[in-house]
Design a protein around this motif. Structure first.
Motif, PDB file in Angstrom:
ATOM      1  N   LYS A   1       0.831  -1.206   0.000  1.00 44.92           N
ATOM      2  CA  LYS A   1       0.000   0.000   0.000  1.00 44.92           C
ATOM      3  C   LYS A   1       0.866   1.257   0.000  1.00 44.92           C
ATOM      4  N   THR A   2       1.885   1.284   0.837  1.00 41.05           N
ATOM      5  CA  THR A   2       2.778   2.441   0.922  1.00 41.05           C
ATOM      6  C   THR A   2       3.585   2.602  -0.361  1.00 41.05           C
TER       7      THR A   2
ATOM      8  N   SER B   1       2.830   1.484  -3.335  1.00 37.30           N
ATOM      9  CA  SER B   1       1.903   1.867  -4.397  1.00 37.30           C
ATOM     10  C   SER B   1       1.574   3.359  -4.334  1.00 37.30           C
ATOM     11  N   THR B   2       1.293   3.859  -3.147  1.00 35.83           N
ATOM     12  CA  THR B   2       0.981   5.279  -2.978  1.00 35.83           C
ATOM     13  C   THR B   2       2.156   6.145  -3.402  1.00 35.83           C
TER      14      THR B   2
END
Length: 149
Positions: free
Chosen positions: A18-19, A21-22
């Motif tokens: 998630k990190t 990707s962000t």
């Protein structure tokens, strides 16, 4: 997207996906905004990418349907631009449309024509017609002609 193909597919395989990707989307949005208008936030860039993939897949589906269609008339096939072809290859869209080559298929089994069906149809003439070795369209015609099953 070519540098990070997993991001383009939404399949990052890291413990902190998630990190990562962000951060990658932020960098991509910054690079795109530096190239000139239109200026978009990260959410806007994600939406443009998702819409682009959706429209490309729909176009490929229409092309596949057009190729496999029968009958006369004009062809509705639309060739893909180099960019769309490259995105299609990056996302492996051809495999998602047609399936992977060299793999087994699962689902309803296709039986050979030597299957024996223990049923008969009697018509108005009193004769009995076995349904053995009939193709589906032949069985439907036979049933329509005899009207009893």
């Amino acid at each position: 997207m070519e540098i990070h193909p997993d991001l383009s597919k939404g399949l990052l395989k890291t413990p902190d996906a998630k990190t990562v990707s962000t951060n990658l989307w932020k960098k991509l949005a910054c690079d795109l905004n530096a190239a000139g208008p239109p200026m978009r936030e990260v959410a806007g860039s994600k939406k443009v990418w998702a819409d682009y993939k959706t429209h490309l897949k729909a176009k490929m589906r229409r092309n596949k349907h057009s190729i496999s269609g029968t009958g006369g008339g004009r062809s509705n096939y639309c060739s893909l631009t180099q960019l769309k072809q490259k995105v299609s290859e990056l996302l492996s869209m051809e495999e998602s449309m047609s399936g992977m080559v060299g793999t087994l298929e699962f689902g309803a089994a296709q039986t050979a024509s030597n299957t024996h069906i223990e049923t008969s149809v009697e018509g108005n003439t009193g004769e009995s017609n076995s349904l053995q070795d009939y193709h589906c369209s032949n069985v439907e015609a036979l049933l329509a002609r005899n009207k009893t099953f």
